[in-house]
Design a protein around this motif. Structure first.
Motif, PDB file in Angstrom:
ATOM      1  N   SER A 110      -0.562   2.489  -5.607  1.00  0.00           N
ATOM      2  CA  SER A 110      -1.475   1.646  -4.831  1.00  0.00           C
ATOM      3  C   SER A 110      -2.798   2.372  -4.619  1.00  0.00           C
ATOM      4  O   SER A 110      -2.837   3.546  -4.280  1.00  0.00           O
ATOM      5  CB  SER A 110      -0.821   1.317  -3.492  1.00  0.00           C
ATOM      6  N   GLY A 111      -3.884   1.639  -4.807  1.00  0.00           N
ATOM      7  CA  GLY A 111      -5.212   2.253  -4.682  1.00  0.00           C
ATOM      8  C   GLY A 111      -5.918   1.837  -3.413  1.00  0.00           C
ATOM      9  O   GLY A 111      -5.320   1.240  -2.511  1.00  0.00           O
ATOM     10  N   SER A 112      -7.197   2.129  -3.357  1.00  0.00           N
ATOM     11  CA  SER A 112      -7.983   1.787  -2.175  1.00  0.00           C
ATOM     12  C   SER A 112      -8.256   0.289  -2.130  1.00  0.00           C
ATOM     13  O   SER A 112      -8.513  -0.343  -3.148  1.00  0.00           O
ATOM     14  CB  SER A 112      -9.311   2.537  -2.197  1.00  0.00           C
ATOM     15  N   GLN A 113      -8.258  -0.233  -0.928  1.00  0.00           N
ATOM     16  CA  GLN A 113      -8.526  -1.648  -0.711  1.00  0.00           C
ATOM     17  C   GLN A 113     -10.022  -1.913  -0.566  1.00  0.00           C
ATOM     18  O   GLN A 113     -10.448  -3.056  -0.572  1.00  0.00           O
ATOM     19  CB  GLN A 113      -7.780  -2.076   0.564  1.00  0.00           C
ATOM     20  N   THR A 114     -10.820  -0.856  -0.442  1.00  0.00           N
ATOM     21  CA  THR A 114     -12.255  -1.058  -0.201  1.00  0.00           C
ATOM     22  C   THR A 114     -13.160  -0.414  -1.250  1.00  0.00           C
ATOM     23  O   THR A 114     -14.329  -0.761  -1.331  1.00  0.00           O
ATOM     24  CB  THR A 114     -12.667  -0.529   1.191  1.00  0.00           C
ATOM     25  N   ARG A 159     -13.796  -3.824  -9.110  1.00  0.00           N
ATOM     26  CA  ARG A 159     -14.249  -3.873 -10.503  1.00  0.00           C
ATOM     27  C   ARG A 159     -13.048  -4.018 -11.447  1.00  0.00           C
ATOM     28  O   ARG A 159     -13.040  -4.840 -12.349  1.00  0.00           O
ATOM     29  CB  ARG A 159     -15.031  -2.606 -10.852  1.00  0.00           C
ATOM     30  N   TRP A 177       0.825  -1.209   0.000  1.00  0.00           N
ATOM     31  CA  TRP A 177       0.000   0.000   0.000  1.00  0.00           C
ATOM     32  C   TRP A 177       0.854   1.251   0.000  1.00  0.00           C
ATOM     33  O   TRP A 177       0.342   2.365  -0.126  1.00  0.00           O
ATOM     34  CB  TRP A 177      -0.945   0.005   1.201  1.00  0.00           C
ATOM     35  N   THR A 235     -21.764 -10.069  -0.747  1.00  0.00           N
ATOM     36  CA  THR A 235     -22.344  -8.790  -1.170  1.00  0.00           C
ATOM     37  C   THR A 235     -21.505  -8.194  -2.305  1.00  0.00           C
ATOM     38  O   THR A 235     -22.031  -7.741  -3.325  1.00  0.00           O
ATOM     39  CB  THR A 235     -22.389  -7.817   0.021  1.00  0.00           C
ATOM     40  N   PHE A 280     -15.199   0.192  -4.462  1.00  0.00           N
ATOM     41  CA  PHE A 280     -15.721  -0.773  -5.427  1.00  0.00           C
ATOM     42  C   PHE A 280     -14.892  -0.762  -6.712  1.00  0.00           C
ATOM     43  O   PHE A 280     -14.714  -1.798  -7.349  1.00  0.00           O
ATOM     44  CB  PHE A 280     -17.190  -0.491  -5.739  1.00  0.00           C
ATOM     45  N   VAL A 319      -2.436  -4.026   5.242  1.00  0.00           N
ATOM     46  CA  VAL A 319      -3.731  -3.736   4.635  1.00  0.00           C
ATOM     47  C   VAL A 319      -4.824  -4.447   5.422  1.00  0.00           C
ATOM     48  O   VAL A 319      -4.680  -5.609   5.788  1.00  0.00           O
ATOM     49  CB  VAL A 319      -3.713  -4.214   3.170  1.00  0.00           C
ATOM     50  N   VAL A 320      -5.891  -3.738   5.713  1.00  0.00           N
ATOM     51  CA  VAL A 320      -6.996  -4.317   6.482  1.00  0.00           C
ATOM     52  C   VAL A 320      -8.293  -3.634   6.058  1.00  0.00           C
ATOM     53  O   VAL A 320      -8.290  -2.477   5.630  1.00  0.00           O
ATOM     54  CB  VAL A 320      -6.730  -4.160   8.000  1.00  0.00           C
ATOM     55  N   GLY A 321      -9.399  -4.343   6.186  1.00  0.00           N
ATOM     56  CA  GLY A 321     -10.687  -3.774   5.778  1.00  0.00           C
ATOM     57  C   GLY A 321     -11.232  -4.598   4.644  1.00  0.00           C
ATOM     58  O   GLY A 321     -10.694  -4.579   3.545  1.00  0.00           O
ATOM     59  N   ARG A 322     -12.280  -5.338   4.941  1.00  0.00           N
ATOM     60  CA  ARG A 322     -12.696  -6.366   3.995  1.00  0.00           C
ATOM     61  C   ARG A 322     -14.203  -6.375   3.888  1.00  0.00           C
ATOM     62  O   ARG A 322     -14.899  -6.740   4.833  1.00  0.00           O
ATOM     63  CB  ARG A 322     -12.180  -7.678   4.567  1.00  0.00           C
ATOM     64  N   PRO A 323     -14.750  -5.971   2.752  1.00  0.00           N
ATOM     65  CA  PRO A 323     -16.204  -6.024   2.577  1.00  0.00           C
ATOM     66  C   PRO A 323     -16.706  -7.460   2.637  1.00  0.00           C
ATOM     67  O   PRO A 323     -15.939  -8.403   2.461  1.00  0.00           O
ATOM     68  CB  PRO A 323     -16.418  -5.447   1.179  1.00  0.00           C
ATOM     69  N   ASP A 324     -17.976  -7.612   2.876  1.00  0.00           N
ATOM     70  CA  ASP A 324     -18.590  -8.934   2.893  1.00  0.00           C
ATOM     71  C   ASP A 324     -18.452  -9.576   1.515  1.00  0.00           C
ATOM     72  O   ASP A 324     -18.782  -8.970   0.484  1.00  0.00           O
ATOM     73  CB  ASP A 324     -20.069  -8.821   3.257  1.00  0.00           C
TER      74      ASP A 324
END
Lengths: 462, 352
Positions: free
Chosen positions: A43-47, A53, A38, A95, A49, A87-92
């Motif tokens: 490096s981009g966002s980990q969360t 995509r 990161w 979903t 969309f 890196v941390v943060g993980r969408p469901d």
């Protein structure tokens, strides 16, 4: 590639393993890990969309079989607080995959979901929903969890003994399969599914019909003997931690034996080890790139934090470019938040070993940690042509069916693989040149499960 | 209260678009281009009905303005999962997600997860606990928790993550439980997703816990009065949405002849597009919004888009549709600070 090479297996008998001669790729979008860089400007966002995509659409352009997401159940901790460095943060997972289903056409969508902190009827319904909205592209990567630390986020708490996790998981998976198999005809109705087990009771009349691929494809990630046998009985594909060639061949032999013992065909379960690719036009450039990748993955703070997990105490006073700490680890206290292969009693022994190893090799803390954490075994480093040659050999022997790639950069981490490695593999005739069908089961060349007389589903090749 | 100076919004229930991706896309785009402000996704168990939250998520990337609001049960579904799934829906929809809280009183839902049936006041308690867990988890990462500080090697600022340490209150009817936290995903784009609940749950669910209530009445004639009653109960800070089943004259067939049957226990309107327009124009003077449940999604949606919404818009009864707006924007709600925010004192009402 309309003629699937797996047809060759019909030449042999079901108890003979027949290499497909092909390599498939999957991509693992990691939401929690130390391998994703990161710190680089690109490096981009980990969360966002858009990151998901871009990687999914790039993978689809490269004819990848599947896009994988992990599952988060509790935030990792370090010395009793959330871990700050990776890196941390993980969408469901499901979903996110449902959303990706609307912006992709072919790629399989694999959700890692545990069998301990989900309810079978709910999970089976959600997976069936994903399978239907995606037109038969869903898969479930089955994992087991069994600790009270994770359970602290759930109503059931830590209810499951470690020893029971696979027994529990298998009953869960079989219940899910019965739910997916319960729809009698394209118009319904569904048969009621009952399960009474040690840990839960399920009494449900399922709501959804079969998908275009009959039911979600099943992946399984455990590597213990119990995990392997479980996969041999239940799964379509197994992840393994055996990407080096000889190791992979051994693993294949073991899995074939277990599949036959489970009453399934020798080719019934495919193998896709996790892997990392560091590629460039030339070998020298790739080696240089690897140095750069490693230096960003394991910075000074990461190196110290890595040791802290095993030492169980703060080590910030130590110089990352100096020798390993002479201080002894805390041994009485262990928890899930410390290294996964680590248990208290082994702490001092491990520290002694590591100090000796680092001294022998003349490694600083940072160099030592890099040598321990870099996925050396699972990393393919080299020129596009050299790595393509290497993978072609895997395909020829049938050591694996494919690789599950963890990009070290989000969201551009697949670009060079898709733009340069995939065409090299296609030239060698070991990689698809088009999707074989519209479902994940078709991409992987898996046969559809068939309904047996009593309504249970058995593998066609069993 | 909505007046022509304070126009309202329209939501449409997309049940009937099935599970097929192409149908879902067609439905959400038709609703969006018709000018609806929100699409809802029912989740009550019915043969052929796919998971509501996943249908909403599928619709996220293919739509642009319409809010996506699934029903999610609070009694038999894991609160930690609900919270994460809804936060994820907010990410995939660019901040257009909401949550219609349901509390299933269904023996089938209980049996599916091997629990005994929850009824009466306990339903409200279960719903209230799940809402509280979700809200705390959504706040558990402060907005600026991801810092990506190269100098210190820290991806997150640990001081901006919070354990929620939820515990069901004393006197909780069902089996008590606790949730540790923090969330495994950063704070949703909207900070807090708008939470909508049926008026029947209010009481068991504290009114402070919701952003909007859904109001039902047995007949269209009684609906406006019921909206006034509920507004008096919940106060001015809560959005009031009227629920209406409808079947319209369509394709040369009178509404009465279309053989629609409704079983949602809601007021049902049958008639021409013109009479519905008049009805909604009046209703929107009382309600902030109306959620329409068409008898046949595509047939009625076509009439609504062609005849009803343009006329309501001409009469200035509808709010403008905002490109890239959030669901909170539509409902007139500010983006709240996290309850755990340390930098500045959280404003009053930040709990939502």
């Amino acid at each position: 590639m309309t003629q699937h090479t797996r047809a060759k297996s019909q030449v042999g008998t079901p108890d003979q393993f027949t290499p497909s001669g092909q390599i498939q790729f999957g991509v693992f979008f990691q939401g929690v890990n130390s391998g994703t860089i990161w710190k680089a400007p690109e490096s981009g966002s980990q969360t966002d969309f858009e990151s998901f995509r871009r990687i999914a659409q790039t993978a689809e352009r490269g004819l990848f079989a599947a896009f994988f997401l992990g599952e988060g159940l509790r935030l990792r901790e370090h010395l009793g607080r959330p871990h700050a460095l990776d890196v941390v943060g993980r969408p469901d997972a499901q979903t996110m995959l449902a959303a990706l289903a609307s912006v992709t056409q072919n790629i399989g969508l694999v959700a890692t979901q545990n069998t301990t902190y989900n309810d079978p009827a709910d999970l089976a319904h959600r997976l069936a929903s994903l399978d239907l909205v995606s037109g038969g592209r869903a898969a479930w990567n089955i994992v087991t969890t069994d600790n009270a630390w994770t359970g602290a986020n759930f109503r059931r708490g830590g209810y499951l003994d470690h020893a029971d996790r696979y027994k529990h998981a298998e009953a869960f998976v079989e219940t899910a399969k019965r739910i997916w198999d319960s729809w009698e005809t394209p118009d319904g109705p569904a048969r009621r599914v009952l399960h009474e087990g040690q840990h839960y009771t399920v009494d449900v009349t399922p709501r959804l019909p079969r998908s275009a691929q009959y039911r979600p494809v099943l992946f399984q990630a455990g590597d213990s003997p119990e995990g392997r046998s479980f996969a041999a009985r239940q799964a379509d594909v197994i992840f393994s931690a055996h990407p080096t060639f000889d190791d992979a061949v051994e693993f294949r032999k073991d899995l074939v034996e277990r599949s036959l013992a489970a009453g399934r065909g020798a080719n019934a379960v495919q193998i896709m080890p996790a892997s990392e690719f560091i590629l460039a036009p030339t070998a020298a450039e790739a080696a240089e790139k690897k140095e750069w990748v490693r230096s960003l993955q394991i910075g000074p703070q990461q190196a110290i934090a890595y040791l802290e997990q095993f030492w169980g105490r703060e080590l910030s006073a130590y110089d990352p470019d100096g020798p390993l700490p002479e201080i002894d680890p805390v041994v009485e206290e262990t928890s899930e938040t410390r290294g996964s292969g680590f248990h208290g009693a082994k702490a001092r022994q491990l520290a002694d070993q590591w100090r000796a190893e680092a001294k022998d090799k003349g490694l600083s803390i940072r160099q030592f940690v890099t040598s321990k954490t870099a996925r050396i075994d699972s990393t393919f480093t080299g020129s596009y042509t050299a790595v393509a040659d290497q993978l072609a050999e895997y395909a020829r022997v049938g050591a694996v069916d494919g690789f599950n790639i963890s990009p070290w950069l989000v969201p551009s981490g697949l670009d060079d693989i898709v733009n340069h490695l995939v065409p090299e593999l296609q030239e060698r005739g070991v990689y698809p040149t088009e999707y074989r069908g519209s479902t994940l089961r078709e991409h992987l060349g898996l046969e559809a499960p068939v309904r047996s007389a009593d309504g249970a589903v058995a593998a066609a090749r069993a | 209260m909505s007046t022509f100076e304070n126009p309202g919004f329209l939501a449409i229930e997309l049940d009937g678009a099935g599970w097929d991706g192409a149908d879902l896309t067609r439905a959400v785009l038709a609703a969006e281009s018709a000018g609806f402000h929100a699409a809802t996704f029912t989740d009550a168990p019915a043969p052929g009905r796919a998971n509501a939250l996943q249908r909403a998520a599928f619709a996220g990337p293919v739509s642009r303005t319409i809010a996506l609001v699934p029903e999610v049960d609070t009694v038999y579904t894991e609160p930690f999962h609900i919270s994460t799934q809804l936060a994820s829906l907010d990410y995939v929809s660019g901040g257009r997600a909401g949550w219609i809280v349901t509390a299933a009183e269904a023996p089938g839902a209980a049996a599916a997860v091997g629990r005994s049936v929850v009824t009466g006041a306990a339903l409200g308690q279960e719903a209230a606990a799940s809402i509280e867990v979700s809200r705390r988890l959504w706040d558990s990462w402060e907005d600026d928790a991801v810092i990506r500080d190269v100098a210190t090697g820290r991806y997150i600022d640990v001081d901006k993550l919070h354990y929620v340490d939820f515990r069901t209150p004393a006197g909780f009817a069902g089996p008590g439980y606790s949730v540790k936290g923090p969330s495994i995903i950063p704070r949703p784009l909207q900070g807090q997703l708008p939470v909508l609940a049926p008026a029947s749950l209010i009481g068991g669910v504290p009114v402070e816990a919701v952003d909007a209530v859904l109001v039902s009445a047995p007949t269209p004639e009684l609906l406006a009065a019921e909206v006034r009653d509920v507004r008096a109960r919940v106060g001015a800070g809560v959005v009031v949405v009227a629920e209406l089943d409808l079947v319209l004259d369509a394709r040369g067939q009178a509404a009465a002849a279309r053989g629609a049957s409704f079983d949602g226990g809601r007021a049902a309107f049958a008639g021409s597009a013109a009479s519905l327009t008049d009805f909604l124009a009046d209703l929107l003077k009382e309600a902030d919004g109306v959620r329409l449940h068409p008898a046949s999604l595509f047939v009625d949606l076509e009439e609504l888009g062609r005849l009803v919404l343009p006329e309501l818009r001409r009469r200035r009864a509808l709010r403008p549709v905002v490109q890239d707006g959030t669901f909170r924007d539509l409902l007139g709600l500010d983006r709240p600070a996290s309850r755990y925010a340390t930098a500045a004192a959280a404003p009053a009402g930040a709990g939502k």
